[in-house]
Design a protein around this motif. Sequence first.
Motif, PDB file in Angstrom:
ATOM      1  N   MET A   1     -12.911  -4.481 -13.215  1.00 52.34           N
ATOM      2  CA  MET A   1     -13.264  -3.291 -12.445  1.00 52.34           C
ATOM      3  C   MET A   1     -14.536  -3.551 -11.642  1.00 52.34           C
ATOM      4  O   MET A   1     -15.512  -4.096 -12.160  1.00 52.34           O
ATOM      5  N   LYS A   2     -14.499  -3.143 -10.375  1.00 49.81           N
ATOM      6  CA  LYS A   2     -15.659  -3.333  -9.507  1.00 49.81           C
ATOM      7  C   LYS A   2     -16.653  -2.189  -9.687  1.00 49.81           C
ATOM      8  O   LYS A   2     -16.263  -1.051  -9.945  1.00 49.81           O
ATOM      9  N   PHE A   3     -17.941  -2.528  -9.556  1.00 54.38           N
ATOM     10  CA  PHE A   3     -19.011  -1.549  -9.680  1.00 54.38           C
ATOM     11  C   PHE A   3     -19.612  -1.240  -8.307  1.00 54.38           C
ATOM     12  O   PHE A   3     -20.122  -2.140  -7.640  1.00 54.38           O
ATOM     13  N   PHE A   4     -19.536   0.031  -7.893  1.00 56.28           N
ATOM     14  CA  PHE A   4     -20.227   0.509  -6.709  1.00 56.28           C
ATOM     15  C   PHE A   4     -21.369   1.409  -7.175  1.00 56.28           C
ATOM     16  O   PHE A   4     -21.274   2.058  -8.205  1.00 56.28           O
ATOM     17  N   ILE A   5     -22.453   1.462  -6.396  1.00 54.98           N
ATOM     18  CA  ILE A   5     -23.538   2.389  -6.688  1.00 54.98           C
ATOM     19  C   ILE A   5     -23.465   3.539  -5.689  1.00 54.98           C
ATOM     20  O   ILE A   5     -23.242   3.325  -4.494  1.00 54.98           O
ATOM     21  N   ASP A   6     -23.597   4.755  -6.206  1.00 57.30           N
ATOM     22  CA  ASP A   6     -23.448   5.955  -5.390  1.00 57.30           C
ATOM     23  C   ASP A   6     -24.826   6.493  -5.042  1.00 57.30           C
ATOM     24  O   ASP A   6     -25.412   7.289  -5.795  1.00 57.30           O
TER      25      ASP A   6
ATOM     26  N   ALA B   1     -12.393   2.116 -17.146  1.00 59.12           N
ATOM     27  CA  ALA B   1     -11.961   0.719 -17.260  1.00 59.12           C
ATOM     28  C   ALA B   1     -10.727   0.618 -18.157  1.00 59.12           C
ATOM     29  O   ALA B   1      -9.795  -0.148 -17.876  1.00 59.12           O
ATOM     30  N   GLU B   2     -10.707   1.396 -19.233  1.00 58.50           N
ATOM     31  CA  GLU B   2      -9.585   1.365 -20.172  1.00 58.50           C
ATOM     32  C   GLU B   2      -8.266   1.779 -19.510  1.00 58.50           C
ATOM     33  O   GLU B   2      -7.215   1.214 -19.819  1.00 58.50           O
ATOM     34  N   VAL B   3      -8.330   2.758 -18.613  1.00 48.89           N
ATOM     35  CA  VAL B   3      -7.089   3.277 -18.020  1.00 48.89           C
ATOM     36  C   VAL B   3      -6.733   2.597 -16.707  1.00 48.89           C
ATOM     37  O   VAL B   3      -5.758   2.966 -16.062  1.00 48.89           O
ATOM     38  N   GLY B   4      -7.522   1.598 -16.292  1.00 44.55           N
ATOM     39  CA  GLY B   4      -7.108   0.777 -15.154  1.00 44.55           C
ATOM     40  C   GLY B   4      -7.681   1.106 -13.803  1.00 44.55           C
ATOM     41  O   GLY B   4      -7.139   0.670 -12.780  1.00 44.55           O
ATOM     42  N   ALA B   5      -8.791   1.869 -13.745  1.00 49.49           N
ATOM     43  CA  ALA B   5      -9.422   2.119 -12.444  1.00 49.49           C
ATOM     44  C   ALA B   5      -9.836   0.792 -11.811  1.00 49.49           C
ATOM     45  O   ALA B   5     -10.326  -0.113 -12.497  1.00 49.49           O
ATOM     46  N   ASP B   6      -9.637   0.676 -10.507  1.00 46.10           N
ATOM     47  CA  ASP B   6     -10.021  -0.548  -9.798  1.00 46.10           C
ATOM     48  C   ASP B   6     -11.522  -0.624  -9.575  1.00 46.10           C
ATOM     49  O   ASP B   6     -12.112  -1.701  -9.581  1.00 46.10           O
ATOM     50  N   ILE B   7     -12.138   0.550  -9.366  1.00 42.73           N
ATOM     51  CA  ILE B   7     -13.561   0.640  -8.992  1.00 42.73           C
ATOM     52  C   ILE B   7     -14.152   1.859  -9.679  1.00 42.73           C
ATOM     53  O   ILE B   7     -13.464   2.865  -9.874  1.00 42.73           O
ATOM     54  N   CYS B   8     -15.426   1.785 -10.042  1.00 40.91           N
ATOM     55  CA  CYS B   8     -16.161   2.994 -10.396  1.00 40.91           C
ATOM     56  C   CYS B   8     -17.395   3.060  -9.513  1.00 40.91           C
ATOM     57  O   CYS B   8     -17.960   2.029  -9.156  1.00 40.91           O
ATOM     58  N   THR B   9     -17.778   4.265  -9.122  1.00 43.78           N
ATOM     59  CA  THR B   9     -19.002   4.433  -8.357  1.00 43.78           C
ATOM     60  C   THR B   9     -19.863   5.465  -9.067  1.00 43.78           C
ATOM     61  O   THR B   9     -19.370   6.521  -9.485  1.00 43.78           O
ATOM     62  N   CYS B  10     -21.136   5.137  -9.236  1.00 35.87           N
ATOM     63  CA  CYS B  10     -21.990   5.984 -10.057  1.00 35.87           C
ATOM     64  C   CYS B  10     -23.455   5.655  -9.785  1.00 35.87           C
ATOM     65  O   CYS B  10     -23.765   4.665  -9.125  1.00 35.87           O
ATOM     66  N   PRO B  11     -24.369   6.474 -10.314  1.00 32.69           N
ATOM     67  CA  PRO B  11     -25.778   6.128 -10.205  1.00 32.69           C
ATOM     68  C   PRO B  11     -26.081   4.844 -10.972  1.00 32.69           C
ATOM     69  O   PRO B  11     -25.381   4.501 -11.938  1.00 32.69           O
ATOM     70  N   LEU B  12     -27.123   4.157 -10.572  1.00 34.13           N
ATOM     71  CA  LEU B  12     -27.517   2.927 -11.255  1.00 34.13           C
ATOM     72  C   LEU B  12     -27.815   3.189 -12.729  1.00 34.13           C
ATOM     73  O   LEU B  12     -27.543   2.337 -13.579  1.00 34.13           O
ATOM     74  N   SER B  13     -28.334   4.371 -13.039  1.00 33.87           N
ATOM     75  CA  SER B  13     -28.672   4.697 -14.431  1.00 33.87           C
ATOM     76  C   SER B  13     -27.459   4.630 -15.350  1.00 33.87           C
ATOM     77  O   SER B  13     -27.569   4.212 -16.512  1.00 33.87           O
TER      78      SER B  13
END
Length: 216
Positions: free
Chosen positions: A1-6, A179-191
């Motif tokens: 899963m890729k990590f984006f910062i929002d 990640a468990e259910v297969g999302a390709d990307i998550c975007t969230c605060p760095l915290s």
Amino acid sequence: MKFFIDTANLAQIKEAADFGILDGVTTNPSLMAKEGIKGQDAILQHYKDICAIVDGPVSAEVISTDFKGMVEEGLKLAELHENIVVKVPMIKDGIKAIKYFSDNEIKTNCTLVFSAGQAILAAKAGATMVSPFIGRIDDGSWDGVQLIEQIVNIYNAQGFMTEVLAASIRNPLHIVRCAEVGADICTCPLSSILGLLNHPLTDIGLAKFLEDAKNL
């Protein structure tokens, strides 16, 4: 899963990039305003500044809600940098705009998605990414991660190439569940990303190792 910062905060984006796990950035007018970025020229320059830090997709949101306006804004945004992904709202004219951008090889992120039906429409129009807002769904006493799982299953069954980007993530557990259910990307605060580091047994183990090292 890729990590984006929002975020639109350049310091946080640089910190995430230096951490070595950053794959992209999402932002929006609210996040721009939070950083004091005002005026069209300043906003466009800020997107360029973000692209100079991040070697990956940078979602840049259109403001217009009509087809013509979204297309005009999206074309300007796409010209800024090859990493720009035009962020388009899940509305009727938004779907039309996504189809236009897809036909013209411009990447898109369909935002404000709250149902599987909306996700199907976005994928049919050729969206590069679709952003279900799981935190806001949780706020309404539904399960946002369950929606991610449903969309992932539909896309896999139908052969859609649209990536599922879990948005409105509120905590590290959201990241793990997505990640468990297969999302390709998550975007969230760095915290939230840094929160994945934390576990009391790690702290206890490290303290024990350091104490033993002193006795060597």
